[in-house]
Design a protein around this motif. Structure first.
Motif, short mmCIF file in Angstrom:
data_model
loop_
_atom_site.label_atom_id
_atom_site.label_comp_id
_atom_site.label_asym_id
_atom_site.label_seq_id
_atom_site.Cartn_x
_atom_site.Cartn_y
_atom_site.Cartn_z
N ILE A 43 27.68 -16.02 19.00
CA ILE A 43 27.96 -14.70 18.43
C ILE A 43 26.74 -13.78 18.57
CG2 ILE A 43 28.53 -13.42 16.34
CD1 ILE A 43 30.18 -15.84 15.47
N VAL A 44 25.59 -14.19 18.08
CA VAL A 44 24.43 -13.30 18.03
C VAL A 44 23.87 -13.00 19.42
CG1 VAL A 44 22.07 -13.07 17.17
CG2 VAL A 44 23.83 -14.00 15.69
N VAL A 45 23.66 -14.02 20.24
CA VAL A 45 23.06 -13.79 21.56
C VAL A 45 23.96 -12.91 22.43
CG1 VAL A 45 22.33 -14.93 23.69
CG2 VAL A 45 21.61 -15.84 21.48
N PRO A 46 25.28 -13.18 22.55
CA PRO A 46 26.09 -12.26 23.35
C PRO A 46 26.14 -10.84 22.78
CG PRO A 46 27.26 -14.32 23.02
CD PRO A 46 26.05 -14.36 22.16
N TYR A 47 26.16 -10.71 21.46
CA TYR A 47 26.19 -9.38 20.85
C TYR A 47 24.89 -8.62 21.16
CZ TYR A 47 26.61 -5.72 17.36
OH TYR A 47 26.68 -4.51 16.73
N LYS A 48 23.74 -9.30 21.08
CA LYS A 48 22.48 -8.67 21.42
C LYS A 48 22.48 -8.22 22.88
CE LYS A 48 18.56 -10.53 20.24
NZ LYS A 48 17.50 -11.50 19.95
N HIS A 49 23.01 -9.06 23.76
CA HIS A 49 23.06 -8.73 25.19
C HIS A 49 23.95 -7.51 25.45
CE1 HIS A 49 22.91 -9.31 29.48
NE2 HIS A 49 24.23 -9.34 29.53
N ILE A 50 25.11 -7.47 24.84
CA ILE A 50 26.03 -6.34 25.03
C ILE A 50 25.42 -5.05 24.48
CG2 ILE A 50 28.24 -5.38 24.26
CD1 ILE A 50 29.35 -8.26 24.42
N GLN A 51 24.82 -5.12 23.32
CA GLN A 51 24.22 -3.93 22.72
C GLN A 51 23.00 -3.47 23.53
OE1 GLN A 51 26.59 -2.74 21.23
NE2 GLN A 51 25.92 -2.48 19.13
N ALA A 52 22.23 -4.42 24.10
CA ALA A 52 21.08 -4.05 24.93
C ALA A 52 21.54 -3.29 26.18
CB ALA A 52 20.28 -5.29 25.31
N ARG A 53 22.66 -3.70 26.74
CA ARG A 53 23.21 -2.98 27.90
C ARG A 53 23.64 -1.57 27.53
NH1 ARG A 53 27.46 -6.92 30.53
NH2 ARG A 53 28.64 -5.00 30.28
N ARG A 54 24.00 -1.37 26.28
CA ARG A 54 24.39 -0.04 25.80
C ARG A 54 23.17 0.76 25.33
NH1 ARG A 54 28.63 0.08 21.55
NH2 ARG A 54 29.32 1.97 22.58
N GLY A 55 21.97 0.15 25.35
CA GLY A 55 20.75 0.84 24.95
C GLY A 55 20.46 0.80 23.47
N VAL A 56 21.11 -0.11 22.73
CA VAL A 56 20.91 -0.23 21.28
C VAL A 56 20.18 -1.53 21.00
CG1 VAL A 56 22.07 -0.39 19.06
CG2 VAL A 56 23.05 1.04 20.86
N THR A 57 19.12 -1.46 20.21
CA THR A 57 18.38 -2.66 19.84
C THR A 57 18.91 -3.18 18.50
OG1 THR A 57 16.41 -1.81 20.93
CG2 THR A 57 16.10 -3.60 19.36
N VAL A 58 19.37 -4.42 18.49
CA VAL A 58 19.84 -5.06 17.26
C VAL A 58 19.07 -6.35 17.05
CG1 VAL A 58 22.15 -4.07 17.28
CG2 VAL A 58 21.73 -6.17 18.50
N PHE A 59 18.91 -6.75 15.83
CA PHE A 59 18.20 -7.98 15.46
C PHE A 59 16.79 -8.00 16.04
CE2 PHE A 59 22.73 -9.41 15.74
CZ PHE A 59 22.95 -9.48 14.39
N GLY A 60 16.14 -6.86 16.09
CA GLY A 60 14.78 -6.79 16.62
C GLY A 60 13.75 -7.08 15.54
N ASP A 61 12.50 -7.06 15.95
CA ASP A 61 11.41 -7.25 15.00
C ASP A 61 11.34 -6.05 14.06
OD1 ASP A 61 10.67 -9.67 16.12
OD2 ASP A 61 9.32 -8.71 17.57
N PRO A 62 10.99 -6.29 12.79
CA PRO A 62 10.89 -5.16 11.87
C PRO A 62 9.71 -4.25 12.25
CG PRO A 62 10.15 -7.18 10.81
CD PRO A 62 10.70 -7.56 12.16
N THR A 63 9.85 -2.98 11.92
CA THR A 63 8.77 -2.05 12.21
C THR A 63 7.59 -2.33 11.29
OG1 THR A 63 9.69 -0.45 10.67
CG2 THR A 63 10.37 -0.26 12.96
N PRO A 64 6.37 -2.08 11.78
CA PRO A 64 5.20 -2.31 10.93
C PRO A 64 5.25 -1.40 9.70
CG PRO A 64 4.54 -1.67 13.16
CD PRO A 64 6.02 -1.62 13.10
N ALA A 65 4.85 -1.94 8.57
CA ALA A 65 4.89 -1.18 7.32
C ALA A 65 3.59 -1.37 6.56
CB ALA A 65 6.07 -1.63 6.47
N LYS A 66 3.33 -0.43 5.65
CA LYS A 66 2.16 -0.56 4.79
C LYS A 66 2.58 -0.39 3.34
CE LYS A 66 0.72 4.22 5.60
NZ LYS A 66 -0.35 5.07 6.10
#
Length: 139
Positions: free
Chosen positions: A91-114
């Motif tokens: 489920i997760v790996v194919p969904y990430k691949h499909i969304q990456a082809r559409r230019g959307v980043t999902v399940f990525g690393d969190p943005t740096p925060a302070k």
């Protein structure tokens, strides 16, 4: 019409979650049958004899309510690991691949925060010059 339906399904909202849940429940049944019918007999045979499983009888002999069944716990642990691996790879790996082809980043690393020194909120972006909660200037 079909393009709109496709875009609706690929938005990543309730429909995608519902489909993922249905697939996960179906896979759960399959994996549960595997652990009950393959893994449990192997674990029970490790103790040998006429024992109902890998474990110890704490109370009266023959009372299943006082049997400490370690084999059932090991089986549940194996079930969990196999289930999560199947969900990730099917489920997760194919969904990430499909969304990456559409230019959307999902399940990525969190943005740096302070952290704000005044109100101790921990979710401020690194580039923030002012706290969004208390308005304190950030260094």
């Amino acid at each position: 019409m079909l393009r709109g339906f496709k875009n609706f399904l690929m938005r990543g909202d309730v429909i995608v979650v519902a489909v993922g849940l249905i697939v996960a429940l179906a896979l759960s049944t399959l994996i549960k049958a595997f652990t009950d019918n393959v893994i449990n007999p192997v674990i029970a045979s490790a103790q040998g004899g006429m024992s109902p499983g890998l474990g110890w009888q704490l109370g009266r002999p023959g009372n299943p309510a006082t049997y400490l069944n370690i084999g059932a716990f090991i089986s549940a642990l194996i079930y969990f690991v196999v289930f999560m691996a199947v969900v990730y790879f099917l489920i997760v790996v194919p969904y990430k691949h499909i969304q990456a082809r559409r230019g959307v980043t999902v399940f990525g690393d969190p943005t740096p925060a302070k952290t704000c020194p005044a109100c101790v909120s921990e979710d401020l972006p690194e580039a923030a010059t002012k706290c969004r909660y208390c308005g304190t200037a950030q260094v």
